[in-house]
Design a protein around this motif. Sequence first.
Motif, short mmCIF file in Angstrom:
data_model
loop_
_atom_site.label_atom_id
_atom_site.label_comp_id
_atom_site.label_asym_id
_atom_site.label_seq_id
_atom_site.Cartn_x
_atom_site.Cartn_y
_atom_site.Cartn_z
N ILE A 104 0.81 -1.22 0.00
CA ILE A 104 0.00 0.00 0.00
C ILE A 104 0.85 1.27 0.00
O ILE A 104 0.31 2.37 -0.05
CB ILE A 104 -0.98 0.04 1.19
N GLY A 105 2.17 1.12 0.06
CA GLY A 105 3.05 2.28 0.08
C GLY A 105 4.25 2.06 -0.82
O GLY A 105 4.19 1.30 -1.78
N THR A 106 5.33 2.73 -0.48
CA THR A 106 6.56 2.69 -1.26
C THR A 106 7.72 2.43 -0.31
O THR A 106 7.73 2.96 0.80
CB THR A 106 6.78 4.05 -1.96
N VAL A 107 8.69 1.66 -0.76
CA VAL A 107 9.88 1.40 0.06
C VAL A 107 11.11 1.90 -0.70
O VAL A 107 11.38 1.46 -1.81
CB VAL A 107 10.03 -0.10 0.39
N GLU A 108 11.79 2.85 -0.09
CA GLU A 108 13.04 3.38 -0.65
C GLU A 108 14.19 2.59 -0.04
O GLU A 108 14.26 2.43 1.18
CB GLU A 108 13.18 4.86 -0.30
N VAL A 109 15.09 2.10 -0.87
CA VAL A 109 16.23 1.30 -0.40
C VAL A 109 17.50 2.11 -0.62
O VAL A 109 17.78 2.56 -1.73
CB VAL A 109 16.31 -0.04 -1.17
N ARG A 110 18.25 2.27 0.48
CA ARG A 110 19.50 3.04 0.40
C ARG A 110 20.59 2.32 1.16
O ARG A 110 20.38 1.85 2.28
CB ARG A 110 19.31 4.43 0.99
N ALA A 111 21.76 2.25 0.56
CA ALA A 111 22.92 1.67 1.23
C ALA A 111 23.37 2.62 2.33
O ALA A 111 23.28 3.84 2.20
CB ALA A 111 24.05 1.45 0.24
N VAL A 112 23.85 2.04 3.43
CA VAL A 112 24.40 2.82 4.52
C VAL A 112 25.80 3.29 4.13
O VAL A 112 26.60 2.51 3.62
CB VAL A 112 24.43 2.00 5.82
N TYR A 113 26.07 4.54 4.35
CA TYR A 113 27.37 5.12 4.03
C TYR A 113 28.37 4.78 5.12
O TYR A 113 28.12 5.02 6.31
CB TYR A 113 27.24 6.64 3.89
N ASP A 114 29.47 4.18 4.73
CA ASP A 114 30.55 3.89 5.67
C ASP A 114 31.49 5.08 5.71
O ASP A 114 32.15 5.40 4.71
CB ASP A 114 31.32 2.63 5.24
N ILE A 115 31.55 5.73 6.85
CA ILE A 115 32.42 6.89 7.01
C ILE A 115 33.88 6.42 7.03
O ILE A 115 34.22 5.57 7.85
CB ILE A 115 32.09 7.67 8.29
N PRO A 116 34.68 6.91 6.11
CA PRO A 116 36.09 6.51 6.08
C PRO A 116 36.77 6.78 7.42
O PRO A 116 36.55 7.81 8.05
CB PRO A 116 36.70 7.38 4.98
#
Length: 118
Positions: A104-116
Amino acid sequence: MKYVCLVYGEEKDLYALTAERGAKLNADSLAYDRTLDQQGKLIVAEALQSVSSARTVRRRGGKRLVLDGPFAETKEQLLGFIMVEAGTLDEALDIAAGIPLAEIGTVEVRAVYDIPGS
């Protein structure tokens, strides 16, 4: 790699569900979370309170500014999130497609940023 699945939808659609449908959606969501946990893929999953309880914080010139509600007026609101461990983006997308609220909605998929250096 860690991915966050941001679940968006219209709160009004959730409020419009019958009690039975709402209970089924909750049960299905918890069951899906348990399945992901048993597979070793779930890091955390949380539903969020109503957008009416949201506050937005900014800092400008060293001063804190707090506003009611989300930052931007949108048709859909952030309803919850699931953080998962997935080997590839395609695997993360498959996981996101299985989230019951994706119906019934939307799922946004984003990789987690690894801070150097962290």
